[in-house]
Design a protein around this motif. Structure first.
Motif: not given
Length: 135
Positions: A108-116
């Motif tokens: 999840w930390k690797f794949a989750k979409p973030t603002r950037n």
């Protein structure tokens, strides 16, 4: 996969290494998605069709479920998920540092979409799929 004696006391490390073996097998084949169902999940017969219907072109399509007996805490993870080849090619469970947490949270930390970063599309199905969980 065989493990060194000093690895046998670390269950998360063993889970991650085993996921790495499955990943290698997956990547050798001509597969577009990895359907991950953990041993304590009992999905409905049409789970793949349902995940694809709502997830369409997502890299991670996950069911979400009530975690506690009081049914007040929702969670999601890889327990019943459809993962894209793109995501599996980029993420490697065999990395020894992955076992510092859990396979779910590290992915999840690797794949989750973030603002950037929106390299991977994720879809969490809240209240759509009725997955039974063994106790």
């Amino acid at each position: 996969k065989t493990f060194r004696d000093d690895e046998k006391d670390d269950p998360m490390y063993r889970v991650c290494q085993s996921m790495g073996v499955v990943r290698d097998y997956f990547l050798q084949g001509n597969y577009t998605h990895w359907m991950n169902i953990e041993a304590d999940n009992i999905p409905p017969k049409n789970i793949i069709e349902t995940l694809l219907k709502y997830g369409q072109d997502a890299d991670w399509i996950s069911h979400c479920y009530f975690h506690s007996p009081t049914q007040d805490t929702l969670e999601q993870g890889i327990g019943c998920s459809l993962l894209s080849r793109k995501l599996i090619e980029d993420f490697n469970w065999s990395n020894p540092t992955i076992a510092d947490d859990t396979p779910d949270s590290e992915l999840w930390k690797f794949a989750k979409p973030t603002r950037n970063n929106a390299k991977y599309k994720t879809v969490e199905l809240w209240g759509v799929v009725d997955i039974k969980h063994l106790k």
